[in-house]
Scaffold this motif. Sequence first.
Motif, PDB file in Angstrom:
ATOM      1  N   VAL A  87     -25.584  33.121  33.286  1.00 33.25           N
ATOM      2  CA  VAL A  87     -23.755  33.622  33.854  1.00 33.25           C
ATOM      3  C   VAL A  87     -23.493  33.463  35.161  1.00 33.25           C
ATOM      4  O   VAL A  87     -22.219  32.815  35.302  1.00 33.25           O
ATOM      5  N   ALA A  91     -21.025  30.752  36.010  1.00 31.73           N
ATOM      6  CA  ALA A  91     -19.474  32.086  35.588  1.00 31.73           C
ATOM      7  C   ALA A  91     -19.151  30.568  37.259  1.00 31.73           C
ATOM      8  O   ALA A  91     -17.818  30.614  37.259  1.00 31.73           O
ATOM      9  N   ASP A 115     -13.429  32.538  32.123  1.00 32.97           N
ATOM     10  CA  ASP A 115     -14.699  32.303  33.429  1.00 32.97           C
ATOM     11  C   ASP A 115     -14.339  33.897  33.911  1.00 32.97           C
ATOM     12  O   ASP A 115     -15.289  35.022  34.205  1.00 32.97           O
ATOM     13  N   CYS A 117     -13.229  37.055  32.566  1.00 40.36           N
ATOM     14  CA  CYS A 117     -13.503  38.079  31.449  1.00 40.36           C
ATOM     15  C   CYS A 117     -15.335  37.877  31.748  1.00 40.36           C
ATOM     16  O   CYS A 117     -15.646  38.554  31.380  1.00 40.36           O
ATOM     17  N   TRP A 118     -15.627  36.845  31.960  1.00 38.08           N
ATOM     18  CA  TRP A 118     -17.114  36.683  32.158  1.00 38.08           C
ATOM     19  C   TRP A 118     -17.573  37.458  32.951  1.00 38.08           C
ATOM     20  O   TRP A 118     -18.525  37.736  33.258  1.00 38.08           O
ATOM     21  N   THR A 121     -17.190  40.837  33.364  1.00 39.13           N
ATOM     22  CA  THR A 121     -18.116  41.571  32.333  1.00 39.13           C
ATOM     23  C   THR A 121     -19.786  41.683  33.285  1.00 39.13           C
ATOM     24  O   THR A 121     -20.811  42.602  32.201  1.00 39.13           O
ATOM     25  N   GLY A 122     -19.493  40.840  33.670  1.00 36.01           N
ATOM     26  CA  GLY A 122     -21.639  40.021  33.288  1.00 36.01           C
ATOM     27  C   GLY A 122     -21.680  40.955  34.789  1.00 36.01           C
ATOM     28  O   GLY A 122     -22.885  41.742  34.778  1.00 36.01           O
ATOM     29  N   ASN A 144     -20.026  41.144  27.867  1.00 35.11           N
ATOM     30  CA  ASN A 144     -20.055  39.816  28.108  1.00 35.11           C
ATOM     31  C   ASN A 144     -21.534  38.579  27.541  1.00 35.11           C
ATOM     32  O   ASN A 144     -20.543  37.684  27.764  1.00 35.11           O
ATOM     33  N   MET A 147     -18.717  37.559  25.691  1.00 36.87           N
ATOM     34  CA  MET A 147     -17.855  35.942  26.670  1.00 36.87           C
ATOM     35  C   MET A 147     -18.694  35.505  26.383  1.00 36.87           C
ATOM     36  O   MET A 147     -18.297  33.859  26.281  1.00 36.87           O
ATOM     37  N   THR A 148     -20.413  34.936  26.790  1.00 40.62           N
ATOM     38  CA  THR A 148     -21.514  34.131  27.160  1.00 40.62           C
ATOM     39  C   THR A 148     -20.519  34.132  25.067  1.00 40.62           C
ATOM     40  O   THR A 148     -20.878  32.003  25.593  1.00 40.62           O
ATOM     41  N   THR A 151     -17.727  30.372  24.447  1.00 47.94           N
ATOM     42  CA  THR A 151     -17.745  29.412  23.966  1.00 47.94           C
ATOM     43  C   THR A 151     -18.562  28.952  22.593  1.00 47.94           C
ATOM     44  O   THR A 151     -18.208  27.232  22.680  1.00 47.94           O
ATOM     45  N   VAL A 180     -12.225  34.456  23.141  1.00 46.48           N
ATOM     46  CA  VAL A 180     -12.138  34.879  24.054  1.00 46.48           C
ATOM     47  C   VAL A 180     -11.326  36.423  23.990  1.00 46.48           C
ATOM     48  O   VAL A 180     -11.941  37.316  23.296  1.00 46.48           O
TER      49      VAL A 180
END
Length: 205
Positions: A87, A91, A115, A117-118, A121-122, A144, A147-148, A151, A180
């Motif tokens: 991540v 990211a 990105d 949001c990724w 959250t990560g 997270n 979000m992963t 994609t 998303v």
Amino acid sequence: MTWVACLAVYCVGFAAFGISRYLTLDPSTSRLGIRTDLPWHYPLFVIHIYTAVVAIVLAWVQVWPWYRARRPRTHRVLGRVYFFAGVFPSAALAIPDSLLTTSGPDVAVALLFMDACWIVTGVSGYLTGRRRKYGEHRKWMLRNVAMTTSTVTLRPLNAIFVAFGLNYEQAYATATWAAVIGHLLFVEWYLLRPKRKRRPVPNPR
């Protein structure tokens, strides 16, 4: 659990399919536009893809309750690999990749939102885990992973929007927003849904 098996197939299958396009290291096979005037853009993008594959392959393990409860030490190790080898670098590299894309400003903005949001959250998931706030850690990691895997979802959505007549750039941007927002709404619904009360086991006496 059936949903874990489906999520594992969803993640690992897409990772295997997605990375195959970049194993030849041929810029012409890239889905998004690569800047030919910047020789380092494609290598940067490939590293982003490879680290994203690490995150996608391990995403389903992060939200598997049985594994988390039975193998807590391995869960933590895989969580660090997921974050630091997947991540976080992916990211970080997604920011210049999104800004440099030749697929148009609509795609760039959509990818930057994904990105952001990724990353949020990560980082929130990692910090709450370090602080042993496991309830909050679980919620942020669910977000997270959503979000992963967004994609993954945007690929079939992109094909659907192209079939409805949008050009590739419009379809890709629309699919990114839809994936998303759809994933985030699903996770928030899951977290806020009423909990089922377990029926008491009858006393055999």
